[in-house]
Design a protein around this motif. Sequence first.
Motif, short mmCIF file in Angstrom:
data_model
loop_
_atom_site.label_atom_id
_atom_site.label_comp_id
_atom_site.label_asym_id
_atom_site.label_seq_id
_atom_site.Cartn_x
_atom_site.Cartn_y
_atom_site.Cartn_z
N GLN A 1 -2.12 -7.44 -3.81
CA GLN A 1 -1.72 -6.85 -2.53
C GLN A 1 -0.21 -6.67 -2.44
O GLN A 1 0.28 -5.67 -1.90
CB GLN A 1 -2.25 -7.73 -1.39
N HIS A 2 0.54 -7.63 -3.01
CA HIS A 2 1.99 -7.47 -3.04
C HIS A 2 2.37 -6.26 -3.90
O HIS A 2 3.25 -5.47 -3.52
CB HIS A 2 2.65 -8.74 -3.59
N ALA A 3 1.71 -6.13 -5.04
CA ALA A 3 1.98 -4.99 -5.92
C ALA A 3 1.70 -3.67 -5.20
O ALA A 3 2.46 -2.70 -5.31
CB ALA A 3 1.14 -5.10 -7.19
N LEU A 4 0.59 -3.62 -4.45
CA LEU A 4 0.25 -2.40 -3.72
C LEU A 4 1.25 -2.11 -2.60
O LEU A 4 1.56 -0.95 -2.32
CB LEU A 4 -1.17 -2.51 -3.16
N ALA A 5 1.76 -3.18 -1.98
CA ALA A 5 2.78 -2.98 -0.94
C ALA A 5 4.05 -2.40 -1.54
O ALA A 5 4.69 -1.52 -0.94
CB ALA A 5 3.07 -4.31 -0.24
N SER B 1 0.59 6.69 -4.89
CA SER B 1 -0.83 6.68 -4.59
C SER B 1 -1.44 5.32 -4.94
O SER B 1 -1.36 4.87 -6.09
CB SER B 1 -1.56 7.77 -5.39
N ALA B 2 -2.08 4.67 -3.95
CA ALA B 2 -2.70 3.37 -4.20
C ALA B 2 -3.85 3.49 -5.19
O ALA B 2 -4.04 2.62 -6.04
CB ALA B 2 -3.20 2.77 -2.88
N VAL B 3 -4.61 4.58 -5.09
CA VAL B 3 -5.76 4.75 -6.00
C VAL B 3 -5.29 4.91 -7.44
O VAL B 3 -5.78 4.24 -8.35
CB VAL B 3 -6.61 5.96 -5.56
N THR C 1 -3.70 1.71 -8.80
CA THR C 1 -4.69 0.66 -9.07
C THR C 1 -5.52 0.99 -10.31
O THR C 1 -5.67 0.15 -11.21
CB THR C 1 -5.62 0.48 -7.86
N GLU C 2 -6.05 2.19 -10.35
CA GLU C 2 -6.99 2.53 -11.44
C GLU C 2 -6.29 2.71 -12.77
O GLU C 2 -6.82 2.30 -13.82
CB GLU C 2 -7.76 3.79 -11.07
N ASP C 3 -5.10 3.31 -12.76
CA ASP C 3 -4.42 3.61 -14.02
C ASP C 3 -3.56 2.46 -14.54
O ASP C 3 -3.37 2.33 -15.76
CB ASP C 3 -3.54 4.85 -13.86
N PHE C 4 -3.06 1.62 -13.62
CA PHE C 4 -2.08 0.62 -14.06
C PHE C 4 -2.42 -0.82 -13.66
O PHE C 4 -2.45 -1.71 -14.50
CB PHE C 4 -0.70 0.99 -13.50
N LEU C 5 -2.66 -1.05 -12.37
CA LEU C 5 -2.80 -2.42 -11.89
C LEU C 5 -4.04 -3.10 -12.47
O LEU C 5 -3.95 -4.23 -13.00
CB LEU C 5 -2.85 -2.44 -10.36
N LEU C 6 -5.19 -2.46 -12.38
CA LEU C 6 -6.42 -3.08 -12.88
C LEU C 6 -6.37 -3.31 -14.39
O LEU C 6 -6.69 -4.42 -14.85
CB LEU C 6 -7.63 -2.24 -12.47
N PRO C 7 -5.98 -2.32 -15.20
CA PRO C 7 -5.88 -2.59 -16.64
C PRO C 7 -4.88 -3.70 -16.97
O PRO C 7 -5.11 -4.51 -17.87
CB PRO C 7 -5.44 -1.24 -17.23
N TRP C 8 -3.76 -3.74 -16.25
CA TRP C 8 -2.74 -4.76 -16.51
C TRP C 8 -3.27 -6.16 -16.20
O TRP C 8 -3.14 -7.09 -17.00
CB TRP C 8 -1.50 -4.46 -15.69
N LEU C 9 -3.88 -6.32 -15.02
CA LEU C 9 -4.42 -7.63 -14.66
C LEU C 9 -5.53 -8.05 -15.60
O LEU C 9 -5.62 -9.23 -15.98
CB LEU C 9 -4.94 -7.61 -13.21
#
Length: 287
Positions: free
Chosen positions: A181-185, A193-195, A198-206
């Motif tokens: 949530q901090h990353a999205l903020a 773009s949050a989508v 999240t889909e291209d960077f945040l989810l694969p990274w986590l």
Amino acid sequence: MKTPVTVLGLGAMGTALARAFLAAGHPTTVWNRTPGRSPELDSLGATRAATTTEAVAASPLVVVCLLVDATVRSTLEGLDLTGKTVANLTNGTPAQDRDTAAWAEEAGAEYLGGGIMAVPAMIGGPAAFIFYSGSPVAFERHEADLAAMARPEYVGSDPGLAALHDIALLSGMYGMFGGAQHALALAASEKVSAVRFTEDFLLPWLTAMLGSLPRIAKDLDEGPEGPAGSNLAMQAAAYDNLVDTAVDQGVDPALLVPMGDLLRKAAATGHGDEDLAALVPLLRDGA
């Protein structure tokens, strides 16, 4: 004939539990403090008890799923629990489960504390599981019955261990989502773009970073093997950039600050050359 089961509490989770027992063919008695809750269970074959005395008398296995721990004792107080197995799936702490177990055993019941690792929609499905701890005799007797709700995972005879496992996993989940949530903020502060973020960077990274957890666990159990790949002194020195960026972007750094404090504590107490596993003993020592 399958074991009769009583479910006390018909909130969203209790209703899902009762529905799973009914689907698996268990004669199921239900009770809720507010009469008439979840009327769909009636058409599925549930027997609705008017009182807790009637509900508990109906079944050898009593599943309790109330809102908070404080209501468990008041709901069962004064009832004849002799020979019953009480599976308490109300969310609580290890200490609360140990206290309730001692009370239930004095009242003549076998006690199982539980921790549900699922949301209501998952109950009865393959992804759900429930931690149990407490009476090994009761668990062995009712393991197949409990499996109607979710995969049962017995973690020990100490009644508080199920709650400990539950709270530990929830702590990991909230920590992970807090970071996300901090990353999205941060991303939103520049109208990214949050989508896509999240889909291209945040989810694969986590997902990639979660792959390091087994190594951290092995270091804790067996001691570290070789030098740290990314030592804590370096991480502590760079961590200020995370907080400074949050402030510059107008994002509250409250979720980040404790981790930075812990990294600096590790470096200051001689753990600078070690890896993330070294933070776990520091957390235990700081309790």
